[in-house]
Design a protein around this motif. Sequence first.
Motif, PDB file in Angstrom:
ATOM      1  N   GLU A   1     -28.138  54.429  18.928  1.00  0.00           N
ATOM      2  CA  GLU A   1     -27.913  55.861  19.180  1.00  0.00           C
ATOM      3  C   GLU A   1     -27.299  56.099  20.557  1.00  0.00           C
ATOM      4  O   GLU A   1     -26.897  57.214  20.866  1.00  0.00           O
ATOM      5  N   ARG A   2     -27.266  55.067  21.372  1.00  0.00           N
ATOM      6  CA  ARG A   2     -26.723  55.205  22.718  1.00  0.00           C
ATOM      7  C   ARG A   2     -25.198  55.199  22.682  1.00  0.00           C
ATOM      8  O   ARG A   2     -24.581  54.610  21.801  1.00  0.00           O
ATOM      9  N   ILE A   3     -24.606  55.846  23.675  1.00  0.00           N
ATOM     10  CA  ILE A   3     -23.151  55.891  23.772  1.00  0.00           C
ATOM     11  C   ILE A   3     -22.642  54.578  24.357  1.00  0.00           C
ATOM     12  O   ILE A   3     -23.178  54.065  25.350  1.00  0.00           O
ATOM     13  N   ALA A   4     -21.645  54.003  23.721  1.00  0.00           N
ATOM     14  CA  ALA A   4     -21.026  52.764  24.216  1.00  0.00           C
ATOM     15  C   ALA A   4     -19.947  53.131  25.233  1.00  0.00           C
ATOM     16  O   ALA A   4     -19.066  53.947  24.945  1.00  0.00           O
ATOM     17  N   VAL A   5     -20.050  52.552  26.422  1.00  0.00           N
ATOM     18  CA  VAL A   5     -19.077  52.796  27.491  1.00  0.00           C
ATOM     19  C   VAL A   5     -18.307  51.512  27.748  1.00  0.00           C
ATOM     20  O   VAL A   5     -18.915  50.464  28.018  1.00  0.00           O
ATOM     21  N   PHE A   6     -16.988  51.583  27.675  1.00  0.00           N
ATOM     22  CA  PHE A   6     -16.130  50.427  27.937  1.00  0.00           C
ATOM     23  C   PHE A   6     -15.429  50.654  29.271  1.00  0.00           C
ATOM     24  O   PHE A   6     -14.678  51.612  29.431  1.00  0.00           O
ATOM     25  N   SER A   7     -15.677  49.777  30.226  1.00  0.00           N
ATOM     26  CA  SER A   7     -15.217  49.982  31.602  1.00  0.00           C
ATOM     27  C   SER A   7     -14.391  48.802  32.075  1.00  0.00           C
ATOM     28  O   SER A   7     -14.759  47.641  31.877  1.00  0.00           O
ATOM     29  N   ASP A   8     -13.260  49.105  32.725  1.00  0.00           N
ATOM     30  CA  ASP A   8     -12.416  48.063  33.318  1.00  0.00           C
ATOM     31  C   ASP A   8     -13.185  47.317  34.404  1.00  0.00           C
ATOM     32  O   ASP A   8     -13.942  47.913  35.182  1.00  0.00           O
TER      33      ASP A   8
ATOM     34  N   TYR B   1     -14.559  45.120  30.244  1.00  0.00           N
ATOM     35  CA  TYR B   1     -13.427  44.304  29.788  1.00  0.00           C
ATOM     36  C   TYR B   1     -12.602  43.828  30.978  1.00  0.00           C
ATOM     37  O   TYR B   1     -12.606  44.430  32.049  1.00  0.00           O
ATOM     38  N   LYS B   2     -11.918  42.715  30.789  1.00  0.00           N
ATOM     39  CA  LYS B   2     -11.103  42.126  31.850  1.00  0.00           C
ATOM     40  C   LYS B   2     -10.058  43.131  32.319  1.00  0.00           C
ATOM     41  O   LYS B   2      -9.541  43.926  31.522  1.00  0.00           O
ATOM     42  N   HIS B   3      -9.741  43.082  33.600  1.00  0.00           N
ATOM     43  CA  HIS B   3      -8.886  44.085  34.213  1.00  0.00           C
ATOM     44  C   HIS B   3      -7.568  44.255  33.472  1.00  0.00           C
ATOM     45  O   HIS B   3      -6.783  43.313  33.332  1.00  0.00           O
ATOM     46  N   CYS B   4      -7.352  45.475  32.976  1.00  0.00           N
ATOM     47  CA  CYS B   4      -6.109  45.867  32.280  1.00  0.00           C
ATOM     48  C   CYS B   4      -5.816  44.998  31.059  1.00  0.00           C
ATOM     49  O   CYS B   4      -4.666  44.910  30.620  1.00  0.00           O
ATOM     50  N   ASP B   5      -6.837  44.341  30.504  1.00  0.00           N
ATOM     51  CA  ASP B   5      -6.647  43.454  29.358  1.00  0.00           C
ATOM     52  C   ASP B   5      -6.974  44.232  28.085  1.00  0.00           C
ATOM     53  O   ASP B   5      -8.130  44.365  27.680  1.00  0.00           O
TER      54      ASP B   5
ATOM     55  N   SER C   1      -6.237  43.491  25.019  1.00  0.00           N
ATOM     56  CA  SER C   1      -6.707  42.637  23.927  1.00  0.00           C
ATOM     57  C   SER C   1      -8.213  42.441  24.027  1.00  0.00           C
ATOM     58  O   SER C   1      -8.927  42.491  23.017  1.00  0.00           O
ATOM     59  N   HIS C   2      -8.684  42.229  25.247  1.00  0.00           N
ATOM     60  CA  HIS C   2     -10.122  42.078  25.444  1.00  0.00           C
ATOM     61  C   HIS C   2     -10.842  43.375  25.127  1.00  0.00           C
ATOM     62  O   HIS C   2     -11.915  43.365  24.506  1.00  0.00           O
ATOM     63  N   LEU C   3     -10.260  44.507  25.543  1.00  0.00           N
ATOM     64  CA  LEU C   3     -10.867  45.803  25.234  1.00  0.00           C
ATOM     65  C   LEU C   3     -10.959  45.998  23.728  1.00  0.00           C
ATOM     66  O   LEU C   3     -12.006  46.397  23.198  1.00  0.00           O
ATOM     67  N   GLU C   4      -9.874  45.704  23.024  1.00  0.00           N
ATOM     68  CA  GLU C   4      -9.895  45.903  21.573  1.00  0.00           C
ATOM     69  C   GLU C   4     -10.913  44.969  20.926  1.00  0.00           C
ATOM     70  O   GLU C   4     -11.585  45.340  19.963  1.00  0.00           O
ATOM     71  N   PHE C   5     -11.041  43.760  21.482  1.00  0.00           N
ATOM     72  CA  PHE C   5     -12.041  42.827  20.961  1.00  0.00           C
ATOM     73  C   PHE C   5     -13.447  43.411  21.132  1.00  0.00           C
ATOM     74  O   PHE C   5     -14.279  43.330  20.224  1.00  0.00           O
ATOM     75  N   LEU C   6     -13.709  44.024  22.279  1.00  0.00           N
ATOM     76  CA  LEU C   6     -15.023  44.625  22.527  1.00  0.00           C
ATOM     77  C   LEU C   6     -15.228  45.876  21.673  1.00  0.00           C
ATOM     78  O   LEU C   6     -16.342  46.179  21.255  1.00  0.00           O
ATOM     79  N   LEU C   7     -14.166  46.579  21.411  1.00  0.00           N
ATOM     80  CA  LEU C   7     -14.264  47.774  20.580  1.00  0.00           C
ATOM     81  C   LEU C   7     -14.554  47.381  19.131  1.00  0.00           C
ATOM     82  O   LEU C   7     -15.113  48.156  18.374  1.00  0.00           O
TER      83      LEU C   7
ATOM     84  N   ASP D   1      -4.416  49.799  40.921  1.00  0.00           N
ATOM     85  CA  ASP D   1      -3.562  49.501  39.765  1.00  0.00           C
ATOM     86  C   ASP D   1      -3.406  50.713  38.858  1.00  0.00           C
ATOM     87  O   ASP D   1      -4.321  51.507  38.688  1.00  0.00           O
ATOM     88  N   PHE D   2      -2.225  50.812  38.234  1.00  0.00           N
ATOM     89  CA  PHE D   2      -2.065  51.742  37.126  1.00  0.00           C
ATOM     90  C   PHE D   2      -2.845  51.183  35.947  1.00  0.00           C
ATOM     91  O   PHE D   2      -2.690  50.016  35.593  1.00  0.00           O
ATOM     92  N   ALA D   3      -3.664  51.992  35.340  1.00  0.00           N
ATOM     93  CA  ALA D   3      -4.238  51.592  34.056  1.00  0.00           C
ATOM     94  C   ALA D   3      -3.114  51.603  33.025  1.00  0.00           C
ATOM     95  O   ALA D   3      -2.183  52.408  33.125  1.00  0.00           O
ATOM     96  N   PRO D   4      -3.158  50.715  32.043  1.00  0.00           N
ATOM     97  CA  PRO D   4      -2.111  50.684  31.008  1.00  0.00           C
ATOM     98  C   PRO D   4      -2.302  51.849  30.040  1.00  0.00           C
ATOM     99  O   PRO D   4      -2.742  51.677  28.898  1.00  0.00           O
TER     100      PRO D   4
END
Length: 436
Positions: free
Chosen positions: A175-182, A207-211, A213-219, A226-229
Motif C-alpha cells: 500500500e506504500r508509494i514506490a519512489v524511484f530516485s536518481d 537507480y543508477k545516475h541518468c540510467d 534502462s536501470h530505472l525501467e528495470f526497477l519499474l 546534470d540535466f536529467a534525461p
Amino acid sequence: MAQWDALVDAALARLASRSLLRATRPIALAPPPAPPETFPGPGPWDRAAVEIRLDRATLHQWLAEGGEASGQEEEVDEKLILFSGNDYMGLSSHPAIRNAAVKAAEEYGMGPRGSALICGYTTYHKMVEESLAELKKKEDCLLCPTGFSANMAVMTALGNISSLLAAGRKPAEDERIAVFSDALNHASIIDGIRLVERQQEVVAFVYKHCDMSHLEFLLLFSMDGDFAPLPELVKLRRKYGFLLVIDDAHGTLVCGENGGGAPELFECENEIDISVGTLSKAAGCQGGFIACSTRWKRLIQSRGRSFIFSTALPVPVVASVYAALYVSRKEGWRRSLIWRHVQYFASLTKLNITSPIISIVVGSEKAALRAGRDMLRSGFHVTPIRPPTVPPNSCRLRITLSASHSSDDIKRLVDALTPWLPHKHDVQIYSVASKL
C-alpha cells in the motif's frame, strides 16, 4: 494523471473529514509600484555580483588549509573574482532587485512574522506564486522558505497519501508509494525520502545516475548539476503512469527561451507533474517553490511539515523575487550571455561542457586543496569540493559561470586552471562529471 488525481482527491477528502485541510489567508499589502527599470546590457552593478573581498585572516586560513603552510604569511590580493556562486543571471546586484527590497523594507519592515498558514503569507507572496506558476506552465504554486524545505515538503506530503488512505494504521508494504530516485539526487530529496521511508509510508528504489534502462528495470541531479534525461523520463511516465517530480533548481530562469527551465528546453512542460525549484540561484534572491496543480498544493500545504512549521519569507525578500522574475523576462540577453560564456569556456579548454556548472575533477582531497589555493593566488574564489559532498578520490573544483562575468574574467580563469584541466586520457572521467 487520472490515477494520481484520484489518490490525491481521496487523501484530501480524508483530511477534510478530519478538519485537517489548511489554506493560506493573504494579508493585503499595497501592490508594488510601476514595473522596475530594465536595461539592454550589463551595467556597472553587475560587477558587484562577482567582485568580492576576503579579509586577510580568512585568506591566510584558506592558504594554510591542508597542512602546507610555510610559516610566513603570503601576500595575496584580497580582491577576488567569484566563480563559485549560483547567481547565474547576475540578478543579485541588479538595481531593480535592490530597489524592490529597499522599498518593501521601508514600507513594511520584514512584514508579518509567522508561518504562511498563520500570518506570514501576504499578497506579495501570492503574486510571486502566480508568476512562478505562469513561468512553469502549472495551475498553481506554493512558495517555500528554501529549496531544501520545498523538496522535503513534497516528499512528506507524498508519503502522507499512504498513511491517510490506510485509515489509522500503518500502510502495508504493497500500500506504500514506490519512489524511484536518481542516485545523484540532491540531499534535500534524499533526506525527504529517508524520512518517509522510516515512517513506513514509501518504498524507495535508487537507480543508477541518468540510467533509464536501470530505472525501467526497477519499474517493471546534484553537485555536477546534470540535466536529467527528461525526454526518456517522459516516455517512461507515459508507459508506466508514474508521477514525475523534478528539481529544476539550476535550470529555472537559465534554460529555455523564457527561462522556464529544463522542461521548457526539452519541450515537455505539460508532462511534468510537480516542478520544485529555488529562488536563491538564478533569481539571485532566497526561497524555494513547488509548481503543481491546485489539488497537490492543497495537500502539500496541509501535510508538508517543512512548509507548515517554517516562518514565511520576509516581505522584502518576496518583493525582490517578484522584481527578479520581471527582470528575467525583460532582460533575456542575460540568458544568452550565460550560454555564450559556456561556449567560450569550452572553446578555450577544448572540453565538452554543456552548462554553466563545470566540475574539474582533480582526484584526491590533497590535490583539491592545492588546486583551490592556486585559484586563490591567481585571484579567483573557486571552492574545492571534498567528501562527504562527493565520493573519495573524486574531489573537484566546481566552477559556475554568470552573466556578470566578462570574457576577460573567463580567459584569465582558464589560464589559471590549465595545470588542473583533464588530459585526453581523462576525458571520459571528466565528461561524466561535467554535464548539466
